[in-house]
Design a protein around this motif. Structure first.
Motif, PDB file in Angstrom:
ATOM      1  N   PHE A   1       0.854  -1.176   0.000  1.00 44.68           N
ATOM      2  CA  PHE A   1       0.000   0.000   0.000  1.00 44.68           C
ATOM      3  C   PHE A   1       0.899   1.237   0.000  1.00 44.68           C
ATOM      4  O   PHE A   1       2.092   1.140   0.288  1.00 44.68           O
ATOM      5  N   ARG A   2       0.309   2.369  -0.299  1.00 44.71           N
ATOM      6  CA  ARG A   2       1.071   3.617  -0.235  1.00 44.71           C
ATOM      7  C   ARG A   2       0.176   4.734   0.276  1.00 44.71           C
ATOM      8  O   ARG A   2      -1.044   4.675   0.147  1.00 44.71           O
ATOM      9  N   GLN A   3       0.832   5.719   0.853  1.00 43.32           N
ATOM     10  CA  GLN A   3       0.090   6.862   1.374  1.00 43.32           C
ATOM     11  C   GLN A   3       0.878   8.130   1.112  1.00 43.32           C
ATOM     12  O   GLN A   3       2.016   8.271   1.592  1.00 43.32           O
ATOM     13  N   ALA A   4       0.286   9.015   0.345  1.00 44.23           N
ATOM     14  CA  ALA A   4       0.865  10.321   0.073  1.00 44.23           C
ATOM     15  C   ALA A   4       0.351  11.318   1.107  1.00 44.23           C
ATOM     16  O   ALA A   4      -0.716  11.110   1.701  1.00 44.23           O
ATOM     17  N   PRO A   5       1.083  12.393   1.340  1.00 44.06           N
ATOM     18  CA  PRO A   5       0.641  13.394   2.322  1.00 44.06           C
ATOM     19  C   PRO A   5      -0.754  13.916   2.020  1.00 44.06           C
ATOM     20  O   PRO A   5      -1.062  14.290   0.893  1.00 44.06           O
ATOM     21  N   GLY A   6      -1.609  13.891   3.050  1.00 45.13           N
ATOM     22  CA  GLY A   6      -2.957  14.416   2.901  1.00 45.13           C
ATOM     23  C   GLY A   6      -3.921  13.511   2.166  1.00 45.13           C
ATOM     24  O   GLY A   6      -5.056  13.905   1.895  1.00 45.13           O
ATOM     25  N   LYS A   7      -3.477  12.291   1.839  1.00 40.21           N
ATOM     26  CA  LYS A   7      -4.343  11.365   1.097  1.00 40.21           C
ATOM     27  C   LYS A   7      -4.584  10.090   1.880  1.00 40.21           C
ATOM     28  O   LYS A   7      -3.851   9.761   2.805  1.00 40.21           O
ATOM     29  N   GLU A   8      -5.610   9.362   1.463  1.00 37.78           N
ATOM     30  CA  GLU A   8      -5.916   8.076   2.065  1.00 37.78           C
ATOM     31  C   GLU A   8      -4.866   7.039   1.658  1.00 37.78           C
ATOM     32  O   GLU A   8      -4.220   7.159   0.620  1.00 37.78           O
ATOM     33  N   ARG A   9      -4.729   6.026   2.506  1.00 40.02           N
ATOM     34  CA  ARG A   9      -3.841   4.919   2.138  1.00 40.02           C
ATOM     35  C   ARG A   9      -4.449   4.205   0.935  1.00 40.02           C
ATOM     36  O   ARG A   9      -5.649   3.914   0.911  1.00 40.02           O
TER      37      ARG A   9
END
Length: 124
Positions: A37-45
């Protein structure tokens, strides 16, 4: 609980490649579905890819579209994510995770065990 340790992140330019690794305890790959999985700043996983204990794979086709490949080496107790033709929108913290589901789940709540994450930054 399975202890998962990611590595391989870094700073690359658009179009380059990276291979992420996730070290897992022995026998984990034969018992668990493994996911990235990945998670960018301010976004959902966001789900990236998963591989079941029998090797069935599934991908987030909208995001990775054949650029990423999930694989595993049971002798080395390691899960991989090969990422080619990276784009700035791939910038995120990448996590590996383990789930006891039989099918390669795309749902984060299916995964009980998570690594600490590794940062991938893609510059334009």
């Amino acid at each position: 609980q399975a202890q998962l340790v990611e590595s391989g992140g870094g700073l690359v330019q658009a179009g380059e490649s990276l291979r992420l690794s996730c070290a897992v305890p022995p026998r984990t790959l034969g018992w668990y579905t493994m996911g990235w999985f990945r998670q960018a700043p301010g976004k959902e996983r966001e789900f990236v890819a998963a591989i079941s204990r029998i090797g069935t794979t599934t991908y987030n086709e909208d995001s990775v579209k054949g650029r990423f490949t999930i694989s595993r080496d049971t002798r080395k107790n390691t899960l991989y994510l090969q990422m080619n033709n990276l784009k700035p929108e791939d910038t995120a913290v990448y996590y590996c995770a383990a789930a006891q589901s039989g099918d390669p789940s795309r749902v984060a709540s299916s995964y009980a065990n998570w690594g600490q994450g590794t940062q991938v930054t893609v510059s334009s």
